[in-house]
Design a protein around this motif. Structure first.
Motif, PDB file in Angstrom:
ATOM      1  N   ASN A 135     -42.967  14.452 -34.189  1.00  0.00           N
ATOM      2  CA  ASN A 135     -43.339  13.559 -33.088  1.00  0.00           C
ATOM      3  C   ASN A 135     -43.209  14.245 -31.722  1.00  0.00           C
ATOM      4  O   ASN A 135     -42.277  15.008 -31.490  1.00  0.00           O
ATOM      5  N   THR A 136     -44.153  13.904 -30.815  1.00  0.00           N
ATOM      6  CA  THR A 136     -44.092  14.450 -29.453  1.00  0.00           C
ATOM      7  C   THR A 136     -44.027  13.347 -28.389  1.00  0.00           C
ATOM      8  O   THR A 136     -44.116  13.623 -27.201  1.00  0.00           O
ATOM      9  N   THR A 137     -43.922  12.078 -28.817  1.00  0.00           N
ATOM     10  CA  THR A 137     -43.930  10.954 -27.862  1.00  0.00           C
ATOM     11  C   THR A 137     -42.751  10.024 -28.126  1.00  0.00           C
ATOM     12  O   THR A 137     -42.509   9.652 -29.275  1.00  0.00           O
ATOM     13  N   ASN A 138     -42.044   9.631 -27.079  1.00  0.00           N
ATOM     14  CA  ASN A 138     -41.040   8.571 -27.230  1.00  0.00           C
ATOM     15  C   ASN A 138     -41.753   7.228 -27.149  1.00  0.00           C
ATOM     16  O   ASN A 138     -42.504   6.985 -26.205  1.00  0.00           O
ATOM     17  N   GLY A 139     -41.530   6.364 -28.127  1.00  0.00           N
ATOM     18  CA  GLY A 139     -42.215   5.071 -28.072  1.00  0.00           C
ATOM     19  C   GLY A 139     -41.983   4.242 -29.321  1.00  0.00           C
ATOM     20  O   GLY A 139     -41.026   4.462 -30.066  1.00  0.00           O
ATOM     21  N   THR A 140     -42.888   3.284 -29.536  1.00  0.00           N
ATOM     22  CA  THR A 140     -42.760   2.322 -30.635  1.00  0.00           C
ATOM     23  C   THR A 140     -43.956   2.442 -31.574  1.00  0.00           C
ATOM     24  O   THR A 140     -45.101   2.541 -31.117  1.00  0.00           O
ATOM     25  N   VAL A 141     -43.670   2.410 -32.867  1.00  0.00           N
ATOM     26  CA  VAL A 141     -44.735   2.495 -33.873  1.00  0.00           C
ATOM     27  C   VAL A 141     -45.471   1.155 -33.927  1.00  0.00           C
ATOM     28  O   VAL A 141     -44.905   0.147 -34.358  1.00  0.00           O
ATOM     29  N   ILE A 142     -46.732   1.139 -33.472  1.00  0.00           N
ATOM     30  CA  ILE A 142     -47.492  -0.122 -33.523  1.00  0.00           C
ATOM     31  C   ILE A 142     -48.578  -0.092 -34.603  1.00  0.00           C
ATOM     32  O   ILE A 142     -49.158  -1.117 -34.930  1.00  0.00           O
ATOM     33  N   TYR A 143     -48.865   1.081 -35.131  1.00  0.00           N
ATOM     34  CA  TYR A 143     -49.832   1.215 -36.230  1.00  0.00           C
ATOM     35  C   TYR A 143     -49.307   2.295 -37.143  1.00  0.00           C
ATOM     36  O   TYR A 143     -48.870   3.352 -36.677  1.00  0.00           O
ATOM     37  N   LEU A 144     -49.348   2.026 -38.435  1.00  0.00           N
ATOM     38  CA  LEU A 144     -48.814   2.997 -39.386  1.00  0.00           C
ATOM     39  C   LEU A 144     -49.718   3.087 -40.606  1.00  0.00           C
ATOM     40  O   LEU A 144     -50.087   2.064 -41.193  1.00  0.00           O
ATOM     41  N   ARG A 145     -50.034   4.306 -40.973  1.00  0.00           N
ATOM     42  CA  ARG A 145     -50.871   4.543 -42.147  1.00  0.00           C
ATOM     43  C   ARG A 145     -50.119   4.176 -43.421  1.00  0.00           C
ATOM     44  O   ARG A 145     -48.919   4.416 -43.538  1.00  0.00           O
ATOM     45  N   TYR A 146     -50.849   3.572 -44.388  1.00  0.00           N
ATOM     46  CA  TYR A 146     -50.244   3.378 -45.709  1.00  0.00           C
ATOM     47  C   TYR A 146     -51.028   4.099 -46.799  1.00  0.00           C
ATOM     48  O   TYR A 146     -50.508   4.340 -47.876  1.00  0.00           O
ATOM     49  N   GLU A 147     -52.291   4.440 -46.522  1.00  0.00           N
ATOM     50  CA  GLU A 147     -53.095   5.151 -47.528  1.00  0.00           C
ATOM     51  C   GLU A 147     -52.453   6.507 -47.802  1.00  0.00           C
ATOM     52  O   GLU A 147     -52.194   7.270 -46.874  1.00  0.00           O
ATOM     53  N   GLU A 148     -52.232   6.816 -49.066  1.00  0.00           N
ATOM     54  CA  GLU A 148     -51.425   8.000 -49.397  1.00  0.00           C
ATOM     55  C   GLU A 148     -52.201   9.311 -49.430  1.00  0.00           C
ATOM     56  O   GLU A 148     -51.620  10.367 -49.621  1.00  0.00           O
ATOM     57  N   LEU A 149     -53.520   9.221 -49.309  1.00  0.00           N
ATOM     58  CA  LEU A 149     -54.291  10.462 -49.169  1.00  0.00           C
ATOM     59  C   LEU A 149     -54.759  10.553 -47.730  1.00  0.00           C
ATOM     60  O   LEU A 149     -55.202   9.554 -47.157  1.00  0.00           O
ATOM     61  N   ILE A 150     -54.669  11.740 -47.164  1.00  0.00           N
ATOM     62  CA  ILE A 150     -55.075  11.879 -45.764  1.00  0.00           C
ATOM     63  C   ILE A 150     -55.870  13.171 -45.588  1.00  0.00           C
ATOM     64  O   ILE A 150     -55.584  14.181 -46.243  1.00  0.00           O
ATOM     65  N   SER A 151     -56.887  13.094 -44.732  1.00  0.00           N
ATOM     66  CA  SER A 151     -57.658  14.293 -44.393  1.00  0.00           C
ATOM     67  C   SER A 151     -57.275  14.739 -42.993  1.00  0.00           C
ATOM     68  O   SER A 151     -56.879  13.914 -42.159  1.00  0.00           O
ATOM     69  N   GLU A 152     -57.420  16.004 -42.750  1.00  0.00           N
ATOM     70  CA  GLU A 152     -57.130  16.556 -41.430  1.00  0.00           C
ATOM     71  C   GLU A 152     -57.884  15.751 -40.370  1.00  0.00           C
ATOM     72  O   GLU A 152     -59.073  15.467 -40.536  1.00  0.00           O
ATOM     73  N   GLY A 153     -57.179  15.360 -39.321  1.00  0.00           N
ATOM     74  CA  GLY A 153     -57.815  14.624 -38.225  1.00  0.00           C
ATOM     75  C   GLY A 153     -57.653  13.117 -38.330  1.00  0.00           C
ATOM     76  O   GLY A 153     -57.787  12.406 -37.343  1.00  0.00           O
ATOM     77  N   GLU A 154     -57.371  12.597 -39.530  1.00  0.00           N
ATOM     78  CA  GLU A 154     -57.168  11.149 -39.670  1.00  0.00           C
ATOM     79  C   GLU A 154     -55.820  10.763 -39.076  1.00  0.00           C
ATOM     80  O   GLU A 154     -54.874  11.546 -39.099  1.00  0.00           O
ATOM     81  N   SER A 155     -55.740   9.501 -38.587  1.00  0.00           N
ATOM     82  CA  SER A 155     -54.509   9.168 -37.868  1.00  0.00           C
ATOM     83  C   SER A 155     -53.390   8.725 -38.800  1.00  0.00           C
ATOM     84  O   SER A 155     -53.607   8.074 -39.819  1.00  0.00           O
ATOM     85  N   ILE A 156     -52.189   9.116 -38.415  1.00  0.00           N
ATOM     86  CA  ILE A 156     -50.969   8.821 -39.166  1.00  0.00           C
ATOM     87  C   ILE A 156     -50.302   7.595 -38.577  1.00  0.00           C
ATOM     88  O   ILE A 156     -49.890   6.685 -39.280  1.00  0.00           O
ATOM     89  N   VAL A 157     -50.204   7.594 -37.254  1.00  0.00           N
ATOM     90  CA  VAL A 157     -49.417   6.575 -36.583  1.00  0.00           C
ATOM     91  C   VAL A 157     -49.920   6.453 -35.145  1.00  0.00           C
ATOM     92  O   VAL A 157     -50.469   7.410 -34.592  1.00  0.00           O
ATOM     93  N   HIS A 158     -49.813   5.239 -34.584  1.00  0.00           N
ATOM     94  CA  HIS A 158     -50.047   5.051 -33.151  1.00  0.00           C
ATOM     95  C   HIS A 158     -48.696   4.724 -32.525  1.00  0.00           C
ATOM     96  O   HIS A 158     -48.018   3.791 -32.972  1.00  0.00           O
ATOM     97  N   ILE A 159     -48.335   5.486 -31.503  1.00  0.00           N
ATOM     98  CA  ILE A 159     -47.049   5.263 -30.836  1.00  0.00           C
ATOM     99  C   ILE A 159     -47.319   4.742 -29.427  1.00  0.00           C
ATOM    100  O   ILE A 159     -47.916   5.436 -28.600  1.00  0.00           O
ATOM    101  N   ALA A 160     -46.893   3.513 -29.182  1.00  0.00           N
ATOM    102  CA  ALA A 160     -47.107   2.904 -27.865  1.00  0.00           C
ATOM    103  C   ALA A 160     -45.930   3.232 -26.964  1.00  0.00           C
ATOM    104  O   ALA A 160     -44.785   3.295 -27.411  1.00  0.00           O
ATOM    105  N   TYR A 161     -46.225   3.437 -25.670  1.00  0.00           N
ATOM    106  CA  TYR A 161     -45.158   3.781 -24.728  1.00  0.00           C
ATOM    107  C   TYR A 161     -45.348   3.050 -23.410  1.00  0.00           C
ATOM    108  O   TYR A 161     -46.393   2.461 -23.175  1.00  0.00           O
TER     109      TYR A 161
END
Ligand SMILES: [Zn+2]
Length: 310
Positions: free
Chosen positions: A284-310
């Motif tokens: 992580n590079t941002t201090n904040g709150t997890v407002i969106y989180l991936r649950y799909e267990e396969l991921i491709s490069e560039g797809e989002s993992i998490v949105h961190i609100a600050y």
């Protein structure tokens, strides 16, 4: 359900509380695209359009739109409330974000001149017949391969006060994607709000209840419902969010939880590429709150993992 041809649509009739199937245009095989519409209209006042399921696999919004219609009492309405519970019927029927008619993402088509494919045609009609005639627009969404905490997003920072009337505890000014309905509605002077809640192909009934209360309070705040709104205090107004994309493709694991506070340096996820023995940590590079989180267990490069609100 009553069928009405688009040429006979009259949203100025009042008093009326009804839903109907609006016949829009024919497809190449002769079948018709139709759109379910609910109209609640009484006296002179603001016009509010509420739209759900532009992405056909996002059911929370459709469920809330349906519940809202049933909860509204005509005598309480001063103006017009237009509800489009299924804005993208072909995608909804196929339970997909987009439909196989043309694989076009409806919420990226607004504001463009090109109108060749069924999804673009549908979006154009929705925009011209409903959105442009409205004072307010609410666009309901859910996550795709991840899940959102309920949050109100606005493109125009002047909308923050009204955004807080949804009482979802979280609001944010965002740069919406080019072609999105709220960006283009705002360009045309329509006060616009986008709500994210939950995940695709699921109805979260707790979130739905929250959204129903929030929408009702918002309708009071616009003046289209008679009673006074009550706006919760101490809601969080985020300045922005960091969308963390994956740097590699592979199997995805995370220990994060929605709503969790995260700090710089925390491990957000571990991703193990095919045929490698060890996973790669996403830091992580941002201090904040997890407002969106991936649950799909396969991921491709560039797809989002998490949105961190600050
Ligand atoms: Zn969506």
């Amino acid at each position: 359900m009553r069928r009405i041809n688009i040429g006979e649509l009259n949203i100025n009739q009042k008093p009326v509380k009804e839903y109907f199937s609006l016949e829009l245009f024919g497809l190449v095989d002769g079948s018709n695209i139709s759109l379910p519409v609910a109209l609640i209209s009484n006296q002179d006042g603001p016009i509010v359009t509420i739209i759900a399921a532009q992405h056909g696999n996002e059911w929370n919004g459709s469920y809330v739109a349906d519940t809202l219609y049933n909860s509204l009492i005509l005598d309480d309405v001063v103006g017009r409330i237009i509800i489009l519970p299924i804005a993208n019927p072909p995608a909804f029927l196929q339970k997909g974000r987009v439909s196989s008619f043309d694989y076009i993402d409806m919420n990226r088509t607004f504001g463009f001149v090109k109108r060749r494919k069924p999804t673009e045609h549908l979006a154009k009609i929705i925009f011209e017949e409903f959105v442009l005639k409205s004072d307010y627009l609410v666009d309901l969404h859910s996550g795709g391969p991840g899940q959102y905490l309920p949050i109100v997003e606005v493109y125009n920072s002047k909308r923050i006060d009204l955004a807080l009337s949804f009482n979802l505890d979280k609001a944010m000014v965002v740069k919406k994607d080019v072609g999105s309905i709220i960006l283009n509605a705002e360009k045309n002077g329509v006060q616009s709000f986008s709500i994210e809640a939950g995940r695709a192909l699921k109805i979260n009934y707790d979130y739905a209840e929250l959204l129903l209360k929030g929408l009702t309070n918002f309708l009071k705040a616009t003046g289209v419902l008679k009673s006074k709104p009550v706006v919760k205090e101490n809601q969080t107004l985020y300045k922005g969010k960091t969308v963390v994309p994956s740097t590699i493709s592979g199997f995805f694991k995370t220990e994060l939880k929605l709503g969790q506070k995260v700090k710089k340096g925390d491990v957000l996820a571990k991703i193990k590429p095919f045929f490698k023995s060890e996973p790669t940590e996403i830091i992580n590079t941002t201090n904040g709150t997890v407002i969106y989180l991936r649950y799909e267990e396969l991921i491709s490069e560039g797809e989002s993992i998490v949105h961190i609100a600050y």
